[in-house]
Design an enzyme around this catalytic site. Structure first.
Site, PDB file in Angstrom:
ATOM      1  N   ASP A 187      24.901 -32.936  18.350  1.00 44.29           N
ATOM      2  CA  ASP A 187      24.132 -32.983  19.882  1.00 44.29           C
ATOM      3  C   ASP A 187      24.179 -31.517  19.365  1.00 44.29           C
ATOM      4  O   ASP A 187      22.674 -30.904  20.037  1.00 44.29           O
ATOM      5  CB  ASP A 187      25.470 -33.145  20.686  1.00 44.29           C
TER       6      ASP A 187
ATOM      7  N   ASP B 131      30.847 -24.852  21.685  1.00 43.90           N
ATOM      8  CA  ASP B 131      32.534 -25.950  21.413  1.00 43.90           C
ATOM      9  C   ASP B 131      32.980 -26.855  21.205  1.00 43.90           C
ATOM     10  O   ASP B 131      33.036 -27.773  21.925  1.00 43.90           O
ATOM     11  CB  ASP B 131      33.522 -25.360  21.865  1.00 43.90           C
ATOM     12  N   GLU B 132      31.127 -28.124  20.656  1.00 45.14           N
ATOM     13  CA  GLU B 132      30.681 -29.500  21.292  1.00 45.14           C
ATOM     14  C   GLU B 132      31.054 -29.479  19.211  1.00 45.14           C
ATOM     15  O   GLU B 132      31.652 -30.162  18.644  1.00 45.14           O
ATOM     16  CB  GLU B 132      30.150 -29.273  21.421  1.00 45.14           C
TER      17      GLU B 132
ATOM     18  N   ASP C  32      22.076 -39.412  22.255  1.00 49.34           N
ATOM     19  CA  ASP C  32      21.189 -37.956  20.503  1.00 49.34           C
ATOM     20  C   ASP C  32      20.286 -38.354  19.814  1.00 49.34           C
ATOM     21  O   ASP C  32      19.444 -38.910  19.282  1.00 49.34           O
ATOM     22  CB  ASP C  32      21.928 -36.352  20.542  1.00 49.34           C
TER      23      ASP C  32
ATOM     24  N   TRP D  23      23.974 -44.380  25.695  1.00 47.62           N
ATOM     25  CA  TRP D  23      24.755 -43.986  24.280  1.00 47.62           C
ATOM     26  C   TRP D  23      25.549 -44.322  23.561  1.00 47.62           C
ATOM     27  O   TRP D  23      24.948 -45.019  21.777  1.00 47.62           O
ATOM     28  CB  TRP D  23      25.248 -43.099  24.956  1.00 47.62           C
TER      29      TRP D  23
ATOM     30  N   GLU E 264      18.018 -27.873  24.224  1.00 45.58           N
ATOM     31  CA  GLU E 264      18.669 -28.951  24.633  1.00 45.58           C
ATOM     32  C   GLU E 264      17.741 -28.907  26.134  1.00 45.58           C
ATOM     33  O   GLU E 264      17.784 -30.287  26.740  1.00 45.58           O
ATOM     34  CB  GLU E 264      20.134 -28.374  24.951  1.00 45.58           C
TER      35      GLU E 264
HETATM   36  C1  BGC Z   1      25.771 -32.987  24.698  1.00 49.50           C
HETATM   37  C2  BGC Z   1      24.725 -34.237  24.703  1.00 49.50           C
HETATM   38  C3  BGC Z   1      24.629 -34.875  24.955  1.00 49.50           C
HETATM   39  C4  BGC Z   1      25.582 -35.276  26.325  1.00 49.50           C
HETATM   40  C5  BGC Z   1      26.634 -36.583  26.922  1.00 49.50           C
HETATM   41  C6  BGC Z   1      26.157 -32.600  25.774  1.00 49.50           C
HETATM   42  O1  BGC Z   1      27.670 -32.130  26.138  1.00 49.50           O
HETATM   43  O2  BGC Z   1      25.530 -31.493  23.947  1.00 49.50           O
HETATM   44  O3  BGC Z   1      23.345 -33.656  23.515  1.00 49.50           O
HETATM   45  O4  BGC Z   1      24.350 -36.247  24.446  1.00 49.50           O
HETATM   46  O5  BGC Z   1      26.876 -34.409  26.821  1.00 49.50           O
HETATM   47  O6  BGC Z   1      25.517 -36.412  28.278  1.00 49.50           O
END
Ligand code: BGC
Length: 921
Positions: free
Chosen positions: A494, A499-500, A507, A563, A774
């Site tokens: 994403d 921190d992801e 996405d 998703w 985003e």
């Molecule tokens: C991410 C998104 C992801 C979403 C889920 C976010 O924290 O960055 O791109 O699809 O969470 O809704």
């Protein structure tokens, strides 16, 4: 994704056109024009470490003649290039076929670790032969766990699982006692590894062994290390970093996701000229220590103390008597798999465009581009000096670096000088998403040479180009490409900064077709889809992120509509782009399980309600009291995606020859469609969610009966007009302009594309964006930031507009019935303020390109179609008698057939070659 109705008709036209083209070719083709190039195995050139026992071979034809088609091919494979002619292991003989992509090897069993040479020749449709291609090769990996002689080793070092520990260094000496003809290193690890042999780095791959669903699939790499060995004493050294395995992962406070201990499994297989084989494997003879990497973590950054370097540690003769030992455990098992995707590498370097002091006094280097990777630091200064680098994507309103949006990711690198000569440093097991680097502690005035941005990503072959007469659109294309570079780092993530950095499925499905234009993502997605299938829950739900580090098999973080559908949509899109039917077949059972999951959730009425969904994530929102934003009912979306994925499953079944399944799921799709209309659409074509996303999705997924389509399309157009802008989020955005243009509202699609005010694709560019954001308003029109909790400036989902830019603006489209552009549809749709657009795509058959220019004299179109393919070309807004090709009336132009008037357009069929069409005004 193509709409549902057209393919069969277009496919039939293509085949008819092909026959005509072939007849034309017969009289003019010259054998010397025909060449075979670009030999590929699976999705790579001369790959090491193929794990498939029947690897597939592809090649490209080159020909100066229009209308070149392959009529037959011959492949031969041998133990080495010299034996190809005299002693092939496998020779197909002449095979009558127009297939030049992914032909499976079907000769004698291939041996573990062996290299094979191969070459191809072809005959065109008139029977003339090419010469044999230049030989290419591939090398098999280790095909069975028993081929591994290594054992897992774990360093016996102090251990604290609650924090980032110094990176372990492992070493072993060995002796080479003869003339080496070849040597290979086979390596994998728990955590990340970097290997050195005799003081030199092995290979140029980064973040090995890559990120997969480690407990089920762990990749190994193969390196040709022949040149790194020397007679006599040698040594191998490996550094291990925490990486995704045990570092901080998936928001703050989570670590040790896959285990608490780093470990190494490696063997170097040496073949001597006298036929002997020697294996240096991980075993209990290895030694362990820590060194200069005091801490290294993907989110947090790295601390490197150069004073702790251990000079010569990976060379022979190093004294390791004070090093600790290792614990040796079991060997390889069936979770260890060969690589399918491209390696992560250093791809390019950026020099700062500016080094300056911010209002709060920090020294900042601006790299001019939001990029992903790290900084190479050059410095000279006293030992013990500590330099701190903080990375940021943006500056705040005052011009200071802004890092609050990185949340818990510290994204900080510290380098402690050893002193003396100039020191050059790059971090090891961390990467950052940044444009600005704040530098603290630099011991002298910092010049621009001190900092170099090292851009890293999966080493995908660039395949697409797109440009127009509008510099803002060109910047948009640039930002989309950089969004992809930054987030295709082994896994489609994403965001690369906070921190992801997770493989969010929604996405990925939204962006997957655009991704396949810009770069060759066949191998990249093949790998990721392997994890999608591996991480699918027993009930058929796909996790929200892949590799799955959130659901952990539990009830949340899986099965979200739009998703989880990535598990169906992405395989289909990859099949469309590259024609990889084996991948589709591999994924098919998991695709089917997901449909059956949704069917169970929906129950008898086929309307899926409830569940945990993100919906049309980050759709347009306002604070207006009477209009909170464009909210599309999640239940509506869930049934729409249930229908769509079922449609794609039915098509996949048909493509794979599973006729019963094709019928079953086609029927299911029809019934979901009827249920959807009953539940969510009035007799007048109004949808229960009166949003752009609802209409766009219902129309693109072909959920509405013919009679309601124009009405729904009109409501969509009215909504766009009344807002004057888009209101869609992650799920609706990829489809909006496609549907507008396909329903007679190309003008509105262009209005949305060219709009510069918020919300729009170009608005971020007016705010200096160099990547996709985003949110539509990551920086709001008043200059303030969006919600700090979720505001990434490098998120590719909205870059999904790229698909429409390639397909409609420039006109490079596909015929779903003939995947991989075996038959393409070139149908540019000029509009907006554009006077010119062009795109090219390196398809698996070669270069496909479309370019158009409008001026006072009319419209010109330049088209390139690769050999062994055909194309239907549409000249927009033209009268048949006013269209020429290279100056000849189109109806009589050589190599152009089937010229006809189709409404306002002229349509022709062509084979390979370049064509210059002109429509005079
Ligand atoms: C991410 C998104 C992801 C979403 C889920 C976010 O924290 O960055 O791109 O699809 O969470 O809704």
């Amino acid at each position: 994704m193509p709409t549902r109705s057209r393919p069969t008709a277009a496919g039939a036209t293509a085949i008819a056109a092909c026959a005509v083209v072939l007849a034309f070719v017969g009289s003019t083709a010259r054998a010397q024009d025909l060449r075979v190039t670009d030999l590929r195995v699976e999705h790579a050139t001369n790959p090491l470490g193929i794990g498939d026992r029947a690897p597939r071979l592809s090649w490209t034809l080159e020909s100066a003649q229009r209308g070149t088609m392959q009529g037959a091919y011959e492949i031969r494979v041998a133990a080495d290039a010299a034996s190809l002619a005299g002693k092939p292991l496998w020779d197909t003989g002449r095979v009558a076929s127009d297939s030049s992509v992914l032909r499976p090897y079907a000769g004698p069993a291939l041996a573990s670790g062996r290299r094979y040479a191969w070459q191809v020749r072809v005959w065109d449709a008139t029977g003339r032969a090419s010469a044999w291609s230049a030989p290419a090769w591939w090398e098999m990996g280790l095909l069975a766990p028993t081929d591994w002689r290594a054992r897992w080793i774990t360093p016996e070092l102090p251990r604290d699982t609650t924090r980032t520990m110094p990176s372990a260094m492992l070493r072993r000496g060995f002796t080479i006692d003869g003339r080496v003809v070849s040597a290979r290193a086979y390596v994998t690890s728990h955590g990340l590894y970097e290997m050195q042999l005799n003081g030199r780095r092995v290979g140029d791959r980064l973040f090995t062994p890559g990120w997969t669903s480690y407990r089920k699939r762990l990749q190994y790499q193969v390196y040709d290390v022949t040149e790194l060995l020397k007679p006599g004493p040698n040594a191998v050294g490996v550094t291990l970093g925490d990486g995704w395995y045990r570092g901080w992962l998936a928001f703050e406070r989570n670590r040790n996701t896959y285990g608490t201990d780093v470990a190494l499994l490696a063997q170097i297989v040496v073949r001597y000229a006298d036929g002997r084989e020697q294996v240096i494997a991980t075993d209990d003879q290895w030694k362990a220590a820590t060194g200069p990497i005091v801490a290294s973590d993907i989110y947090m950054g790295e601390r490197y103390d150069a004073r702790l370097e251990r000079a010569g540690w990976s060379s022979a003769g190093y004294d390791d008597h004070d090093w600790r030992g290792v614990r040796a455990g079991g060997g390889a098992d069936s979770t260890i798999v060969a690589e399918e995707g491209p390696a992560v590498r250093r791809i390019q370097e950026l020099r700062p465009v500016k080094v300056y002091r911010t209002p709060n006094g920090e020294t900042v280097a601006d790299l001019g581009q939001n990029m992903v990777g790290w900084v190479r630091l050059r410095v000279r200064g006293p030992a013990g000096t500590t330099i701190k680098l903080r990375h940021a994507e943006v500056l705040d309103r005052d011009g200071n670096v802004y890092t609050a949006n990185l949340r818990a990711a510290k994204a900080t690198v510290e380098y402690v000088l050893k002193g003396g000569a100039e020191e050059v440093y790059e971090p090891h097991f961390t990467f950052q998403g940044f444009r600005y680097v704040a530098v603290e502690g630099y011991p002298s005035e910092m010049g621009p040479d001190a900092i170099t941005g090292i851009v890293i990503h999966s080493d995908m072959r660039p395949t697409g180009t797109f440009a127009t007469s509008d510099t803002m659109l060109n910047k948009l294309q640039h930002n989309i490409v950089w969004g992809q570079k930054g987030n295709f780092l082994d896994v489609p993530t994403d965001t690369p900064a906070r921190d992801e950095r997770l493989g969010w499925t929604g996405d990925a499905q939204a962006f997957s077709t655009t991704a396949a234009f810009n770069f060759d993502v066949a191998g990249f997605f093949t790998k990721w889809l392997g994890d999608a299938a591996a991480d699918q829950l027993p009930n058929g739900a796909f996790p929200d992120v892949i590799p799955d580090v959130l659901s952990r098999g539990g009830p949340t973080f899986n099965a979200a509509t739009g998703w989880a559908d990535a598990g169906v949509i992405v395989p289909w899109n990859v099949y469309q782009a590259y024609g990889d039917a084996r991948l589709l077949a591999r994924q098919y059972p998991s695709m089917q399980r997901w449909i059956e999951y949704m069917r169970r959730q929906a129950g008898d009425d086929l309307i899926w309600t409830g569940g945990h969904h993100y919906g049309d994530w980050l759709a347009f929102a306002t604070t207006n009291a009477d209009y909170p934003g464009a909210t599309t009912d999640k239940d509506l979306l869930a049934t729409a995606f249930f229908a769509h994925s079922t449609d794609l499953l039915a098509r996949s079944a048909a493509a794979l020859g599973k006729t019963d399944d094709a019928r079953t799921y086609r029927d299911l799709f029809d019934r979901i469609r009827a249920a959807f209309v009953r539940e969510y659409v009035t007799a007048e074509g109004r949808m229960s969610s009166n949003t752009q996303t609802a209409y766009a999705i219902a129309l693109r997924f072909d959920l509405l009966p013919e009679a309601l389509r124009p009405r729904a399309a009109q409501r969509l157009a009215d909504d766009v007009k009344s807002f004057g802008h888009l209101t869609t989020g992650f799920l609706g955005t990829p489809h909006l302009t496609h549907v507008l243009a396909a329903t007679g509202h190309t003008d509105l699609a262009y209005m949305l594309l060219e709009r510069q005010r918020y919300p729009s694709w170009l608005y971020p560019i007016t705010r200096g964006a160099t990547t996709m954001w985003e949110r539509w308003d990551g920086i709001k029109p008043d200059g303030s930031f969006q919600d700090v909790g979720m505001n990434s400036f490098n998120h590719y989902a909205y870059g999904a507009i790229g698909d429409w830019m390639y397909r409609a603006v420039a006109g490079l489209d596909q015929d779903a019935a003939m995947p991989a552009y075996k038959h393409s549809l070139i149908h540019p749709q000029p509009g907006g303020g554009l006077t010119h657009a062009e795109a090219s795509l390196a398809t698996v058959y070669g270069k496909l390109a479309s370019s158009w220019t409008v001026d006072a004299g009319g419209l010109t179109m330049d088209v390139t179609v690769p050999p062994n393919t055909t194309s239907t070309v549409r000249v927009p807004g033209a009268q048949l008698e006013r269209v020429t090709e290279s100056g000849v009336p189109v109806a009589r132009a050589p190599g152009v057939t089937g010229a006809r008037q189709d409404g306002a357009d002229v349509v022709v069929e062509v084979g390979s070659g370049t064509y210059h069409f002109k429509r005079s005004s």
